[in-house]
Design a protein around this motif. Structure first.
Motif, PDB file in Angstrom:
ATOM      1  N   THR A  80       0.856  -1.189   0.000  1.00 26.19           N
ATOM      2  CA  THR A  80       0.000   0.000   0.000  1.00 26.19           C
ATOM      3  C   THR A  80       0.888   1.233   0.000  1.00 26.19           C
ATOM      4  OG1 THR A  80      -1.811  -1.125   1.116  1.00 26.19           O
ATOM      5  CG2 THR A  80      -1.782   1.272   1.275  1.00 26.19           C
ATOM      6  N   VAL A  81       0.638   2.109  -0.949  1.00 26.99           N
ATOM      7  CA  VAL A  81       1.469   3.302  -1.116  1.00 26.99           C
ATOM      8  C   VAL A  81       0.601   4.517  -0.779  1.00 26.99           C
ATOM      9  CG1 VAL A  81       2.882   4.597  -2.759  1.00 26.99           C
ATOM     10  CG2 VAL A  81       2.738   2.102  -2.943  1.00 26.99           C
ATOM     11  N   ILE A  82       1.107   5.378   0.115  1.00 26.65           N
ATOM     12  CA  ILE A  82       0.311   6.515   0.604  1.00 26.65           C
ATOM     13  C   ILE A  82       1.123   7.811   0.475  1.00 26.65           C
ATOM     14  CG2 ILE A  82      -1.027   7.431   2.563  1.00 26.65           C
ATOM     15  CD1 ILE A  82      -1.174   4.632   3.727  1.00 26.65           C
ATOM     16  N   TYR A  83       0.522   8.806  -0.178  1.00 22.76           N
ATOM     17  CA  TYR A  83       1.201  10.104  -0.259  1.00 22.76           C
ATOM     18  C   TYR A  83       0.206  11.208  -0.625  1.00 22.76           C
ATOM     19  CZ  TYR A  83       1.374   8.675  -5.230  1.00 22.76           C
ATOM     20  OH  TYR A  83       1.062   8.232  -6.495  1.00 22.76           O
ATOM     21  N   PRO A  84       0.543  12.471  -0.270  1.00 27.28           N
ATOM     22  CA  PRO A  84      -0.264  13.598  -0.731  1.00 27.28           C
ATOM     23  C   PRO A  84       0.121  13.925  -2.167  1.00 27.28           C
ATOM     24  CG  PRO A  84       1.570  14.405   0.576  1.00 27.28           C
ATOM     25  CD  PRO A  84       1.666  12.893   0.589  1.00 27.28           C
ATOM     26  N   LEU A  85      -0.823  14.442  -2.934  1.00 29.45           N
ATOM     27  CA  LEU A  85      -0.506  14.882  -4.305  1.00 29.45           C
ATOM     28  C   LEU A  85       0.143  16.251  -4.227  1.00 29.45           C
ATOM     29  CD1 LEU A  85      -3.666  13.706  -6.278  1.00 29.45           C
ATOM     30  CD2 LEU A  85      -1.357  12.715  -6.356  1.00 29.45           C
ATOM     31  N   TRP A  86       1.356  16.315  -4.687  1.00 28.24           N
ATOM     32  CA  TRP A  86       2.102  17.566  -4.780  1.00 28.24           C
ATOM     33  C   TRP A  86       2.349  17.799  -6.264  1.00 28.24           C
ATOM     34  CZ3 TRP A  86       6.484  17.191  -0.463  1.00 28.24           C
ATOM     35  CH2 TRP A  86       5.868  17.254   0.800  1.00 28.24           C
ATOM     36  N   TRP A  87       1.892  18.935  -6.763  1.00 31.28           N
ATOM     37  CA  TRP A  87       1.959  19.192  -8.204  1.00 31.28           C
ATOM     38  C   TRP A  87       1.359  18.013  -8.972  1.00 31.28           C
ATOM     39  CZ3 TRP A  87       2.720  24.017  -9.436  1.00 31.28           C
ATOM     40  CH2 TRP A  87       3.390  24.837  -8.516  1.00 31.28           C
ATOM     41  N   MET A  88       0.278  17.513  -8.432  1.00 29.09           N
ATOM     42  CA  MET A  88      -0.487  16.383  -8.987  1.00 29.09           C
ATOM     43  C   MET A  88       0.360  15.110  -9.138  1.00 29.09           C
ATOM     44  SD  MET A  88      -3.341  17.564  -8.823  1.00 29.09           S
ATOM     45  CE  MET A  88      -4.179  16.064  -9.241  1.00 29.09           C
ATOM     46  N   SER A  89       1.452  15.058  -8.410  1.00 25.32           N
ATOM     47  CA  SER A  89       2.316  13.884  -8.494  1.00 25.32           C
ATOM     48  C   SER A  89       2.707  13.467  -7.074  1.00 25.32           C
ATOM     49  CB  SER A  89       3.534  14.231  -9.348  1.00 25.32           C
ATOM     50  OG  SER A  89       4.306  13.090  -9.558  1.00 25.32           O
TER      51      SER A  89
END
Ligand SMILES: Cc1cc2nc3c(=O)[nH]c(=O)nc-3n(C[C@H](O)[C@H](O)[C@H](O)COP(=O)(O)O)c2cc1C
Length: 198
Positions: A80-89
């Motif tokens: 499971t990979v979790i991250y906020p979208l920064w510059w849609m990436s």
């Protein structure tokens, strides 16, 4: 099942990290084993070196923390990979993890420019967070770009069976307690949907 959770967020008090802790706790409640790889707190070095572009050999072994991260993926049934979208990436920390750990010969092979995923048999869940509302991202094409590049180009191309891409939108400093609790309930439901009874 054995789960590996990989998360990138610099702040331990962020909503992203709260989601991560809650998801890990829910998996354990469902009787699963999980290991959380918190890239910032672990001090993961995201910078791919020139040596790593050469095929790994006795003379050019892959860095130890990269080998360990690959072993953790090998040992997992679900990543499971979790991250906020920064510059849609993804944040650069997560991008560096992908660059180094999802290396050629481990996550994929490429012949005549055609990529073959090597991680088939493993499942994945992707959890992302954005400040912008999802309907806006869908209407201006950005959500399609996220799905093509992150769901398909990174995870599916590496061979993963992507069970779900769960997204939480309109997350910012003024997130209300009610909405935060609703998001947490959605997160727990996602874990239950895929992993209760398995
Ligand atoms: C460097 C940076 C770039 C961002 N870029 C975007 C973006 O392109 N689209 C978007 O909807 N939100 C963007 N955001 C907002 C974050 O996605 C959002 O604030 C964050 O996910 C909230 O979760 P957190 O409390 O866990 O940080 C950006 C935030 C930062 C810090």
């Amino acid at each position: 099942m054995k789960h590996l959770i990989v998360v990138a967020h610099p702040s331990e008090t962020s909503f992203t990290m709260a989601l991560t802790r809650s998801y890990a706790a829910e998996l354990e409640k469902l009787g699963h084993r999980q290991r959380t790889y918190d890239l910032y707190r672990a001090g993961f070095d995201p910078i791919l070196t020139a040596e790593e572009l050469l095929p790994a050999s006795v003379d050019h072994p892959a860095p130890a923390h990269v080998v360990k991260a690959q072993d953790d993926i090998r040992a997992a049934d679900v990543v499971t990979v979790i991250y906020p979208l920064w510059w849609m990436s993804m944040p650069a920390m997560m991008k560096g993890y992908i660059d180094r750990v999802f290396a050629r010969g481990f996550a994929y092979d490429s012949r005549n420019g055609v990529v073959h995923g090597l991680l088939s048999g493993k499942k994945a869940v992707l959890i992302t967070i954005s400040g912008a509302p999802l309907p806006l991202l869908m209407s201006n094409g950005r959500w399609n770009a996220v799905q093509v590049l992150q769901d398909t180009h990174v995870l599916r191309s590496s061979g993963f069976d992507l069970l779900e891409h769960l997204h939480f939108d309109e997350v910012g400093p003024d997130l209300s307690k009610t909405v935060a609790e609703r998001h947490m309930a959605q997160l727990r439901a996602c874990a239950q949907r895929h992993f209760s009874g398995s």
